[in-house]
Design an enzyme around this catalytic site. Structure first.
Site, PDB file in Angstrom:
ATOM      1  CE1 TYR A   1      58.091  52.832  44.842  1.00  0.00           C
ATOM      2  CE2 TYR A   1      58.632  51.614  42.846  1.00  0.00           C
ATOM      3  CZ  TYR A   1      59.025  52.324  43.975  1.00  0.00           C
ATOM      4  OH  TYR A   1      60.374  52.514  44.211  1.00  0.00           O
TER       5      TYR A   1
ATOM      6  CB  THR B   1      48.832  46.434  48.315  1.00  0.00           C
ATOM      7  OG1 THR B   1      48.708  47.025  47.015  1.00  0.00           O
ATOM      8  CG2 THR B   1      48.232  47.378  49.342  1.00  0.00           C
TER       9      THR B   1
ATOM     10  CE1 TYR C   1      54.132  51.311  46.871  1.00  0.00           C
ATOM     11  CE2 TYR C   1      53.747  52.667  48.815  1.00  0.00           C
ATOM     12  CZ  TYR C   1      54.560  51.803  48.093  1.00  0.00           C
ATOM     13  OH  TYR C   1      55.794  51.427  48.595  1.00  0.00           O
ATOM     14  CB  CYS C   2      48.528  48.380  44.311  1.00  0.00           C
ATOM     15  SG  CYS C   2      47.426  49.273  43.207  1.00  0.00           S
ATOM     16  CE1 TYR C   3      53.539  44.682  41.438  1.00  0.00           C
ATOM     17  CE2 TYR C   3      51.331  44.100  42.195  1.00  0.00           C
ATOM     18  CZ  TYR C   3      52.686  43.824  42.125  1.00  0.00           C
ATOM     19  OH  TYR C   3      53.181  42.706  42.731  1.00  0.00           O
TER      20      TYR C   3
END
Length: 259
Positions: free
Chosen positions: A96, A29, A67-69
């Site tokens: 990530y 994302t 997943y994102c940051y």
């Protein structure tokens, strides 16, 4: 009774296990530049712009990893997938970056010769305490199922991840309950395993033990702090599922105390 399908939050070690599944769908994302700079194997970009299109085009039976940051925005997306009927949805804690740097921030486990021999004897690689065999079984699950407390102790000391889940969404604690191994249950809980993990049907180890009529196991789980109020996806608690009078007698006071 509640019927909302939950998603689960997993750590980078669990993500490594999930990524071995051929049917896993992975969604990133983050922004396009971050995605192009690096992403998980097989990941597709997911954003508000294509969210509806992807949900409508994706079979609900596939497991999904988002997943994102850093693990925050991915939870919102994961709940959306769960609300649309996806039964196995995971959001990656630490995002990530947590996954990318996992190898640099986790020391290699200390596997001695005895533990290596045990791993090989049970079908696992000699150098991986989180390896997976049939049905997503890990070494910790195998030791818990057989009640091998010596191997459990060695695996925990070597850094085996406690909350890895098999193909049914169950952890080593569930397998210890299946085997009726009270010492293994105590070891896992003392080490910090999630005593209230809910599997793909929303069932906990306490619910399983109750439905199977395992009074001593129910008693031990309650004594260690298991939550008797949790519900399956169909809205049943451990008390609702009690298979014997003994389990009813153990669970009723816990339910009354919670109320």
């Amino acid at each position: 009774m509640t019927f909302r399908v939950p998603f689960r939050r997993i750590h980078p070690g669990e993500a490594e296990v999930l990524l071995r599944r051929d049917d896993l769908l992975v969604f990133d994302t983050r922004d396009a530049c971050s995605y192009e700079a690096g992403h998980m194997p097989g990941a597709r970009r997911l954003s508000q712009a294509n969210l509806s299109e992807i949900i409508l085009a994706t079979p609900r039976h596939h497991p999904v990893l988002i997943y994102c940051y850093h693990g925050n925005a991915s939870q919102e997306y994961a709940q959306t997938f769960a609300d649309f009927g996806f039964q196995d949805v995971s959001s990656l804690d630490d995002g990530y970056e947590g996954w990318r740097t996992r190898g640099a921030t986790h020391a290699m486990p200390d596997i001695d010769a005895d533990l290596a021999a045990w791993l090989v004897a049970h079908g696992f690689p000699a150098d991986d305490v989180d390896a997976v065999i049939d049905n997503g079984t890990t070494p910790l699950m195998k030791a818990a199922h057989t009640g091998d407390t010596e191997a459990l102790c060695q695996l925990i000391a070597a850094g085996a991840h406690l909350d890895l889940r098999n193909a049914d969404g169950n952890t080593a604690l569930w397998l210890a309950c299946v085997g009726r191994h009270l010492d293994a249950i105590d070891m896992l809980v003392a080490a910090g395993i999630d005593i209230d993990n809910q599997n793909d049907n929303g069932a906990t180890a306490l619910m399983y033990a109750s439905s199977a009529g395992l009074g001593p196991v129910v008693g031990r789980l309650l004594a260690r702090g298991a939550d008797a109020e949790l519900e399956t996806l169909d809205g049943f608690t451990a008390l609702d599922l009690a298979g014997t009078v003994e389990c009813l007698a153990l669970l009723r006071p816990a339910r009354q105390a919670a109320g």
